[in-house]
Enzyme design. Structure first.
Site, PDB file in Angstrom:
ATOM      1  N   GLU A  63       0.814  -1.215   0.000  1.00  0.00           N
ATOM      2  CA  GLU A  63       0.000   0.000   0.000  1.00  0.00           C
ATOM      3  C   GLU A  63       0.852   1.271   0.000  1.00  0.00           C
ATOM      4  O   GLU A  63       0.857   2.040   0.981  1.00  0.00           O
ATOM      5  CB  GLU A  63      -0.969  -0.008   1.183  1.00  0.00           C
ATOM      6  CG  GLU A  63      -2.012  -1.089   1.072  1.00  0.00           C
ATOM      7  CD  GLU A  63      -3.098  -1.006   2.133  1.00  0.00           C
ATOM      8  OE1 GLU A  63      -2.867  -0.398   3.180  1.00  0.00           O
ATOM      9  OE2 GLU A  63      -4.183  -1.565   1.908  1.00  0.00           O
TER      10      GLU A  63
ATOM     11  N   GLU B 244      -6.525  -7.835  -0.490  1.00  0.00           N
ATOM     12  CA  GLU B 244      -6.958  -7.851   0.909  1.00  0.00           C
ATOM     13  C   GLU B 244      -8.418  -7.450   1.017  1.00  0.00           C
ATOM     14  O   GLU B 244      -8.849  -6.507   0.348  1.00  0.00           O
ATOM     15  CB  GLU B 244      -6.197  -6.811   1.738  1.00  0.00           C
ATOM     16  CG  GLU B 244      -4.733  -7.031   1.913  1.00  0.00           C
ATOM     17  CD  GLU B 244      -4.110  -5.896   2.724  1.00  0.00           C
ATOM     18  OE1 GLU B 244      -4.841  -5.179   3.439  1.00  0.00           O
ATOM     19  OE2 GLU B 244      -2.894  -5.714   2.615  1.00  0.00           O
TER      20      GLU B 244
HETATM   21  C1  GLA Z   1      -4.171  -2.469   4.967  1.00  0.00           C
HETATM   22  C2  GLA Z   1      -2.779  -3.070   5.080  1.00  0.00           C
HETATM   23  C3  GLA Z   1      -2.731  -4.258   5.979  1.00  0.00           C
HETATM   24  C4  GLA Z   1      -3.571  -4.043   7.191  1.00  0.00           C
HETATM   25  C5  GLA Z   1      -4.988  -3.742   6.777  1.00  0.00           C
HETATM   26  C6  GLA Z   1      -5.934  -3.578   7.937  1.00  0.00           C
HETATM   27  O1  GLA Z   1      -4.896  -2.945   3.927  1.00  0.00           O
HETATM   28  O2  GLA Z   1      -2.232  -3.411   3.843  1.00  0.00           O
HETATM   29  O3  GLA Z   1      -1.382  -4.488   6.327  1.00  0.00           O
HETATM   30  O4  GLA Z   1      -3.056  -2.972   7.912  1.00  0.00           O
HETATM   31  O5  GLA Z   1      -4.984  -2.531   6.065  1.00  0.00           O
HETATM   32  O6  GLA Z   1      -7.247  -3.391   7.504  1.00  0.00           O
END
Ligand code: GLA
Length: 649
Positions: free
Chosen positions: A143, A298
């Site tokens: 991210e 995710e």
């Molecule tokens: C993001 C991050 C993860 C985690 C999630 C929690 O997507 O990539 O590492 O912190 O948020 O929702």
């Protein structure tokens, strides 16, 4: 194969747990996990000293268990030694505060030291695992820009100046673009230019906008550097990074999209209509890759831990969420994270293996979802064909984010998602695209809120309409050029001709104020005094000024709204425009229906029932995965999902 899995963080657990993890993955039908994302301090505990033994054993266990690795470069979380040794590489905010280690992403995106150390650890990982049987794809960083999208330190200032020189060539061009004769801001030397640090009052809008462009580019440049390094060492292994489509607006994902071998994106439920936001995010993720299948890197099995109130998912909700993403073009359904953490800032975030273990709703649903996805393998590779597009531009959002606007209550993302929601209700599957992208495949293009548009973007919509398309444009769109300079001669300068309307003055409405329309509806937030030049007026304010207009343009037509409509009022306009464009279906409220198809004609209907009552949709074919015939009508129980391989008509 549909990819299924999540982030596996074995470094958080004693080694005894690892083999059990892989056994559980097999039980759940997990075929890929992301691994090593936050492992830098384990992989390089002391600067220059690398320890791979533990990760070797993890990857070997995965390979033996038939689980692929989406192997990360650990560069999103520099270890404590990094900030201590190189404090000049820590990020600094607009107020001059240095942000320290103790969470993650504590680095300045423009820091040469960070880049050097990140590339070094990435190279070590790549050389170590090139050719490892578990390695399927690279997960670069994590991210980008989630927490450090903009840095205001001196290193960033120098990099910003270099970026500006490249963009403008001469100081004269920059002064002109930024309108620096206002408030005596004229620059006489490149060295005088700073990031938009804290100032006594409003900062120069052009400076702010370019700094956001620069900051996005700085992160993209870091991605490219890692990706190129990995491609040298493992030319056959694709690389991606997880974007946050629809969730995060600091990076211009339209510039990231073409750089990723496959689009990966993360989504978490937010807002009052979380499944509509989910659909929007998925459509944007798909559009970033030009429609290619993408990876949902995710989402969550249940609650997250970063909202004020973290709602747990009800039974069946996770499956609906997953199938929504799949329906909208994802070929991989993954979660953060595999095993819910025992310690650390995310210990209250759900995982695939919850704290309470296997005798749980979450685990049972994880196993059921794995079986379902296995039975949907033939869907992989098929694509979604959208008839309509929503135009969106990050630069426009950034420009409008300047605090000195006619009103702070006209929030472009709220308008975009509200309009998208109406299209969703009407069963219109949309792409979400950049204003300069190829629009020729669509019948309808909606422009809910696009304050800034380039000349090329403006001409693109004109071309689309002239060729027979139908456009619907919302207020305060087409107002400024790419430097945030007003397009003169009557608003909306970019599309005055296309819309057949000229606006002489804006009248933003106060909070709670409404403007009644003669057609019976009402607008909020915004109104304007517009004059129809060539457009036909379809609805007016009670004062007689146009509220909704339609202008014929070539073979097509362009509609314009001069106020913000909501609920049924907005729905009526959107439905009428959809009907004119010939898009949309007779949607059943709350039953989301989306199709994917293979080039060979195999076609899949996905129906997701978001309501508490049984719903039906016309379909003929066989239900997947069990092969039950569907003859004419498909019944989807309350809260359930159904997938049909449709028989060609
Ligand atoms: C993001 C991050 C993860 C985690 C999630 C929690 O997507 O990539 O590492 O912190 O948020 O929702």
């Amino acid at each position: 194969m549909i990819v299924y899995g999540g982030d596996w963080n074995p470094e958080q657990w004693p080694e005894e747990v690892w083999a059990e993890d892989v056994a559980l993955m097999r039980e759940a039908g997990v075929n890929r996990v992301s691994v090593g994302i936050f492992s830098w301090s384990r992989l390089e505990p002391v600067e220059g000293v690398f320890e791979f033994g533990w990760l070797d054993r993890c990857l070997d266990l995965l390979a033996a268990g038939g689980v692929q690795a989406c192997l990360a470069t650990p560069t999103a979380a520099p270890p404590p030694w990094f900030g201590h040794t190189y404090p000049e590489a820590l990020p600094v905010d607009a107020d001059g505060r240095t942000l320290h280690h103790g969470s993650r992403q504590a680095f300045c995106p423009s820091s040469p030291i960070y880049r050097e150390k990140a590339l070094r650890v990435a190279e070590q990982v790549a050389r170590r695992y090139a050719g490892h049987p578990a390695l399927a794809i690279w997960h670069v960083h994590n991210e980008y820009g989630c927490h450090n999208a903009r840095c205001y330190c001196d290193t960033s200032a120098a990099a910003f100046r270099a970026w500006l020189r490249e963009r403008y060539g001469t100081l004269e061009a920059l002064n002109d673009a930024w309108g620096t004769d206002f408030w005596s801001q004229r620059y006489g030397d490149w060295e005088q230019i700073l990031p938009p640090r804290a100032t006594p009052t409003f900062v120069n809008p052009g400076q702010q906008l370019d700094f956001r462009r620069f900051s996005s580019d700085a992160l993209l440049d870091l991605y490219r550097a890692e990706r190129d390094l990995l491609a040298e060492i493992t030319p056959d292994v694709p690389a991606t990074t997880n974007l946050m489509a629809g969730m995060h607006w600091d990076m211009d994902y339209f510039s990231f999209g073409p750089e990723l071998d496959v689009i990966a994106s993360d989504h978490y439920l937010i807002g009052d209509d979380p499944h509509v936001h989910l659909a929007f995010s998925a459509d944007l993720a798909r559009s970033l890759g030009g429609g290619r299948p993408w990876v949902l890197m995710e989402h969550s099995t249940s609650a997250v831990n970063w909202q004020g109130h973290n709602r747990a998912k009800r039974p069946g909700e996770m499956r609906r969420n997953s199938i929504q993403h799949l329906a909208r073009g994802a070929d991989a359904i993954m979660f953060f994270q595999w095993r819910a953490s025992r310690a650390g800032a995310e210990k209250w975030h759900s995982g695939m293996v919850p704290h309470a273990g296997k005798d749980t709703k979450i685990w049972r649903e994880v196993v059921e979802l794995g079986a379902l996805l296995k039975g949907l393998a033939e869907v992989a590779g098929s694509t979604v064909a959208a008839e309509a597009a929503v135009l969106l531009d990050y630069a426009s959002i950034w420009a409008q984010d300047h605090p000195a606007q006619p009103t702070s209550n006209l929030r472009p993302l709220e308008v975009v998602t509200e309009w998208y929601g109406k299209l969703w209700e009407l069963g219109v599957t949309c792409d979400v695209v950049h204003p300069e992208s190829d629009l020729s495949g669509y019948r309808l293009v909606v422009v809910p809120s696009l304050y800034l548009v380039s000349d090329a973007g403006a001409a693109n919509l004109e071309r689309f309409t002239a060729a027979g398309g139908v456009a619907l444009v919302g207020p305060y769109s087409g107002i400024v050029d790419e430097h945030d300079r007003v397009r003169l001669g009557g608003y909306p300068g970019a599309w005055r001709d296309l819309l057949g309307v000229t606006v002489e003055e804006f009248f933003p409405l106060a909070a709670g104020e409404r403007v009644e329309l003669s057609g019976g509806g009402a607008g909020t937030v915004w109104s304007e005094v517009a004059h129809a030049t060539t457009a036909k007026v379809l609805d007016t304010y009670l004062t007689g000024e146009p509220a909704w207009t339609r202008n014929t343009w070539g073979e097509g037509a362009a509609h314009y709204l001069t106020t913000l409509l909501h609920g049924d009022d907005l729905r009526r306009v959107v439905a009428e425009v959809c009907a004119e464009a010939g898009v949309g279906t007779s949607a059943t409220p709350g039953l989301e229906v989306v199709r994917r198809a293979h080039p060979d004609g195999r076609r899949y209907l996905f129906a997701i029932n978001h309501t508490g009552a049984e719903a039906t949709v016309a379909a003929t074919g066989v239900a997947l995965p069990d092969g039950t015939p569907v003859e004419g009508r498909l019944t989807v129980p309350a809260g359930a999902v159904a997938i049909v391989r449709e028989t060609a008509p």
